[in-house]
Design an enzyme around this catalytic site. Structure first.
Site, PDB file in Angstrom:
ATOM      1  CE  LYS A 177     -10.695   0.561   0.277  1.00 37.53           C
ATOM      2  NZ  LYS A 177      -9.950   1.558   1.236  1.00 37.53           N
ATOM      3  CB  SER A 229       1.962   5.376   0.461  1.00 38.41           C
ATOM      4  OG  SER A 229       1.472   3.944   0.451  1.00 38.41           O
ATOM      5  CB  THR A 232      -0.426   1.425  -0.895  1.00 38.78           C
ATOM      6  OG1 THR A 232      -0.482   1.383   0.478  1.00 38.78           O
ATOM      7  CG2 THR A 232      -1.902   0.960  -1.279  1.00 38.78           C
ATOM      8  CD  GLU A 250       0.114  11.600  -7.418  1.00 42.36           C
ATOM      9  OE1 GLU A 250       1.023  11.383  -6.483  1.00 42.36           O
ATOM     10  OE2 GLU A 250      -1.077  12.415  -7.243  1.00 42.36           O
ATOM     11  CB  CYS A 284       1.153  13.553  -4.003  1.00 41.45           C
ATOM     12  SG  CYS A 284       0.326  12.406  -3.288  1.00 41.45           S
ATOM     13  CD  GLU A 382       5.286  12.269   0.554  1.00 39.77           C
ATOM     14  OE1 GLU A 382       4.623  12.968  -0.231  1.00 39.77           O
ATOM     15  OE2 GLU A 382       5.266  11.071   0.312  1.00 39.77           O
TER      16      GLU A 382
END
Length: 476
Positions: A177, A229, A232, A250, A284, A382
């Site tokens: 996805k 994130s 999520t 991650e 990230c 962030e």
């Protein structure tokens, strides 16, 4: 900065091959120009169900090929990606915004090839745990079944390969996805890879949040791999609980870098810059908070400013660009808000900080912010964009405390002329990876994962392969 650059005819044919001819579609726009890139399908939960069913059906025969057969197919897939590399890079550049050159679109597609080959060739042998003449126990790793891979928009192709390559190598089928911002890149990559795979083994479902939620909770999916994130990631943990799914997450980072007083500002400036500004900061594991000792603070600021001035930002298809726009307006607004908060607090803007007005594209200028407090939102949150706060410190203990002061810990770095001293400081930092005199340098042979709320589970290398299997002990 935002000049439209024409793509070649070969690229047009490539894009046409992944454009749906019917059903719901979403227009994807170029973040550099606002122009149309193409049309992406909007798949439904029903489409996901069909993909999962196909994955369930295809998986046993794929597992039956064994490591040798699966590795051979992955190596052929890597060759196919390499043959289509330029068209893939041009599509990626237009959809995501990153330039072709520098550590960007061509680099990303090349990394897809490298990770496919690494996943195919890293050895994974059965481990003999006990063999004392009376007891023999071996540790093996069996396929999980169906793996769900949910990816981000910042490195859409590369991170998809990070997820699917080890999953396929270990005998699983995969349903992907992609981010709603960058579905075309992932659809195109999967089309190329699927030239070398059995039908139904690898599917891409380009849908909305409802599709992601169903994938995370689907009873036929044995594992979810997610990059994105922390918020999520927490939702995925909840969605996966009822089916006790395995997870590799991650999640968000806010990576700290510590420059020790013995570092040479000029010697480290280039690597510091790219540690922070690779992909215009949309990474990230990019350097997002830089702590510099007071003795060399001004010199580091000056050298970073010189590197920033020499790094052109512009349309990704312009061969001279090495920095591109932010991928979407939401991220542009976040960076703009955080830099504005730093300005209003009295921090010093060394360069950048004023985005162009009334121009197409989400271009935010390369921004260095000095004399900023550690609790400023630009430091504590962030930013995920081309704005780097530079914080002055007096003692190493102070720097380590500030670096460890947040609830995330994906990566970090220590910069010094004395690698042994740097490693001692690195051991005190709470992060999954701490680099010495570099930042964000991932390697398909070296495990990678986060600490604290930056997620759990490892990717890459032998440990990454094991994470895509079910451990089984054969005792006797």
């Amino acid at each position: 900065m935002t000049t439209e650059v024409a793509a070649p005819s070969g690229y047009d044919a490539f894009l046409a091959a992944i454009t749906p001819t019917s059903g719901l579609m979403k227009t994807i726009l170029d973040p550099a120009t606002g122009g149309v890139v193409g049309e992406a399908p909007v798949h439904s939960v029903a489409d996901l169900e069909h993909a999962v069913a196909a994955a369930v059906a295809a998986q046993p025969a794929w597992a039956g090929l064994g490591h040798e057969g699966r590795s051979a197919a992955l190596l052929r897939a890597a060759d196919a990606v390499e043959r289509s590399a330029e068209d893939l890079a041009r599509l990626l550049s237009r959809e995501q915004g990153k330039p072709l050159n520098g550590p960007n679109a061509r680099f990303e597609v090349g990394s897809c090839v490298a990770w496919l080959r690494a996943a195919a060739t890293i050895p994974l042998e059965a481990e003999t745990i006990v063999d004392d003449g009376q007891t023999r126990a071996e540790l093996h790793y069996r396929p999980i079944g169906v793996v769900g891979a949910i990816g981000p928009w910042n490195w859409p192709m590369m991170i998809t390969v990070w997820q699917i390559a080890p999953a396929l190598r270990m005998g699983n089928s995969v349903v992907v996805k992609p981010s709603e911002y960058t579905p075309l890149s992932v659809l195109a990559l999967a089309k190329v890879i699927n030239e070398e795979l059995p039908e139904g083994l690898l599917s891409v479902i380009s849908g909305g949040r409802d599709v992601g939620e169903r994938l995370a909770g689907h009873p036929a999916v044995g594992k979810i791999m997610f990059t994105g994130s922390t918020a999520t990631g927490k939702a995925i943990i909840k969605s996966s609980a009822d089916t006790v799914k395995r997870l590799t997450l991650e999640l968000g980072g806010n990576d700290a870098g510590i420059v020790l007083p013995d570092a040479d500002p000029k010697a480290i400036a280039q690597d510091l810059f790219w540690g922070a500004f690779i992909n215009s900061g949309q990474t990230c594991a990019a350097l997002k908070r830089l702590y510099v000792h007071e003795d060399i603070y001004d010199a580091v600021c000056e050298e970073l400013g010189a590197v920033a001035a020499a790094a052109p930002m512009g349309n990704g298809l312009d061969e001279t660009s090495v920095l591109g726009p932010l991928q979407n307006k939401q991220q542009f607004d976040i960076v703009n808000r955080l830099v504005d908060s730093a300005k209003h607090s009295g921090a010093r803007i060394l360069t950048g900080g004023n985005p162009p007005q009334e121009q197409p594209g989400y271009f935010y200028p390369t921004t260095l912010v000095a004399d900023i407090d550690n609790d400023n939102p630009l430091v504590a949150e962030e930013q995920f964009g081309p704005a780097l706060p530079i914080i002055k410190y007096s003692t190493v203990n102070e720097a380590v405390a500030m670096a460890n002061g947040l609830d995330v810990g994906l990566g970090a770095s220590v910069w010094s002329s004395d690698p042994a001293a740097a490693r001692k400081v690195a051991a005190r930092i709470q992060a999954g990876t701490v680099w010495i005199n570099k930042h964000g340098a991932v390697d398909p042979r070296i495990p990678f994962g986060g600490a604290k709320q930056s997620g759990y589970g490892l990717e890459f290398g032998v440990e990454g392969l094991k994470a895509l299997g079910v451990p089984q002990i054969i005792n006797g």
